[in-house]
Motif scaffolding. Structure first.
Motif, PDB file in Angstrom:
ATOM      1  N   PHE A 153      -5.104   7.958   4.293  1.00  0.00           N
ATOM      2  CA  PHE A 153      -6.563   8.106   4.213  1.00  0.00           C
ATOM      3  C   PHE A 153      -7.279   7.038   5.044  1.00  0.00           C
ATOM      4  N   ARG A 154      -6.712   5.864   5.132  1.00  0.00           N
ATOM      5  CA  ARG A 154      -7.321   4.816   5.956  1.00  0.00           C
ATOM      6  C   ARG A 154      -7.280   5.221   7.434  1.00  0.00           C
ATOM      7  N   VAL A 155      -6.161   5.739   7.894  1.00  0.00           N
ATOM      8  CA  VAL A 155      -6.035   6.184   9.288  1.00  0.00           C
ATOM      9  C   VAL A 155      -6.991   7.353   9.543  1.00  0.00           C
ATOM     10  N   LEU A 156      -7.065   8.283   8.607  1.00  0.00           N
ATOM     11  CA  LEU A 156      -7.974   9.425   8.739  1.00  0.00           C
ATOM     12  C   LEU A 156      -9.426   8.956   8.794  1.00  0.00           C
ATOM     13  N   TRP A 157      -9.798   8.016   7.952  1.00  0.00           N
ATOM     14  CA  TRP A 157     -11.174   7.500   7.917  1.00  0.00           C
ATOM     15  C   TRP A 157     -11.519   6.821   9.243  1.00  0.00           C
ATOM     16  N   ARG A 158     -10.599   6.037   9.770  1.00  0.00           N
ATOM     17  CA  ARG A 158     -10.866   5.367  11.053  1.00  0.00           C
ATOM     18  C   ARG A 158     -11.041   6.384  12.180  1.00  0.00           C
ATOM     19  N   ALA A 159     -10.281   7.441  12.122  1.00  0.00           N
ATOM     20  CA  ALA A 159     -10.392   8.456  13.172  1.00  0.00           C
ATOM     21  C   ALA A 159     -11.745   9.176  13.084  1.00  0.00           C
ATOM     22  N   SER A 203     -14.546   7.964  11.603  1.00  0.00           N
ATOM     23  CA  SER A 203     -15.701   7.072  11.678  1.00  0.00           C
ATOM     24  C   SER A 203     -15.842   6.370  13.023  1.00  0.00           C
ATOM     25  N   LYS A 204     -14.957   6.636  13.930  1.00  0.00           N
ATOM     26  CA  LYS A 204     -14.968   6.029  15.263  1.00  0.00           C
ATOM     27  C   LYS A 204     -14.778   4.514  15.191  1.00  0.00           C
ATOM     28  N   GLU A 205     -14.143   4.053  14.136  1.00  0.00           N
ATOM     29  CA  GLU A 205     -13.888   2.622  13.985  1.00  0.00           C
ATOM     30  C   GLU A 205     -12.632   2.279  14.780  1.00  0.00           C
ATOM     31  N   VAL A 206     -12.803   1.446  15.795  1.00  0.00           N
ATOM     32  CA  VAL A 206     -11.687   1.058  16.640  1.00  0.00           C
ATOM     33  C   VAL A 206     -11.393  -0.417  16.378  1.00  0.00           C
ATOM     34  N   LYS A 207     -10.209  -0.647  15.875  1.00  0.00           N
ATOM     35  CA  LYS A 207      -9.819  -2.016  15.516  1.00  0.00           C
ATOM     36  C   LYS A 207      -8.902  -2.551  16.612  1.00  0.00           C
ATOM     37  N   MET A 215       0.835  -1.182   0.000  1.00  0.00           N
ATOM     38  CA  MET A 215       0.000   0.000   0.000  1.00  0.00           C
ATOM     39  C   MET A 215       0.873   1.235   0.000  1.00  0.00           C
ATOM     40  N   GLY A 216       0.401   2.227  -0.739  1.00  0.00           N
ATOM     41  CA  GLY A 216       1.133   3.490  -0.759  1.00  0.00           C
ATOM     42  C   GLY A 216       0.874   4.285   0.498  1.00  0.00           C
ATOM     43  N   TRP A 217       1.725   5.256   0.731  1.00  0.00           N
ATOM     44  CA  TRP A 217       1.587   6.067   1.945  1.00  0.00           C
ATOM     45  C   TRP A 217       0.294   6.869   1.932  1.00  0.00           C
ATOM     46  N   SER A 218      -0.209   7.243   0.722  1.00  0.00           N
ATOM     47  CA  SER A 218      -1.447   8.030   0.659  1.00  0.00           C
ATOM     48  C   SER A 218      -2.654   7.184   1.057  1.00  0.00           C
ATOM     49  N   GLN A 219      -2.672   5.926   0.603  1.00  0.00           N
ATOM     50  CA  GLN A 219      -3.775   5.042   0.994  1.00  0.00           C
ATOM     51  C   GLN A 219      -3.763   4.817   2.500  1.00  0.00           C
ATOM     52  N   ASN A 220      -2.594   4.605   3.040  1.00  0.00           N
ATOM     53  CA  ASN A 220      -2.455   4.395   4.475  1.00  0.00           C
ATOM     54  C   ASN A 220      -2.925   5.620   5.249  1.00  0.00           C
TER      55      ASN A 220
END
Length: 169
Positions: free
Chosen positions: A8-14, A16-20, A1-6
């Motif tokens: 945006f994934r971290v931003l989305w989790r923050a 969306s309140k998704e806690v993994k 995965m590229g750094w940009s995908q990573n």
């Protein structure tokens, strides 16, 4: 995965309140995560998720059997609690014992079949097949080249059934 995908994934989790939370790993190095049910920023209820992060990053290299049965049951929600390492190792040991027992069983069965076939069966008789019984040269040493009958002797309507009935009626 590229750094940009990573990123945006971290931003989305923050957002969306998704806690993994990681619940375990298996002997292949796969990691298993649980995401509890939560409400997103729009107020929608998002169901719980169970995720496996493969040790083999490329999906094309992934094969059947790369996830132990116990973990697959947990991912598919057929079991409620994630398996422990001891349980997984115990089941692997049990599978190996079953494999060994079946191997021994088939080897013993093969030996028994070989022994019984030697004791009970008479040796095969060598026969020589010279042709089919319906062949015109059956029982003859050589087949003749000359035809046995010709079409010159054939007369239409000469054959009649034995009971005297005709089939043309």
């Amino acid at each position: 995965m590229g750094w940009s995908q990573n990123f945006f994934r971290v931003l989305w989790r923050a957002l969306s309140k998704e806690v993994k939370e990681q619940v375990g790993t298996d002997r292949f190095g796969n990691k298993y995560y649980y995401i509890p049910e939560y409400k997103n920023w729009r107020g929608q209820t998002i169901r719980e998720k169970r995720i496996v992060e493969s040790a083999n990053k490329r999906e094309i290299e992934y094969e059947v059997g790369d996830i132990p049965t116990e973990w697959e049951a947990w991912i598919r929600k057929t079991r409620k609690t994630p398996p422990t390492m001891e349980e997984t190792m115990k089941n692997e040991k049990h599978k190996e014992e079953i494999k060994m027992k079946t191997k021994d069983f088939y080897e013993k069965e093969k030996l028994l079949r070989e022994e019984s076939s030697k004791e009970h069966l008479a040796p095969p008789v060598q026969t020589q097949i010279k042709g089919h019984a319906s062949a015109p040269y059956f029982g003859k040493e050589e087949s003749s080249v000359a035809p046995t009958s010709t079409g010159k002797t054939f007369q239409p309507g000469s054959w009649m059934p034995q009971d005297g009935k005709s089939h043309n009626q």
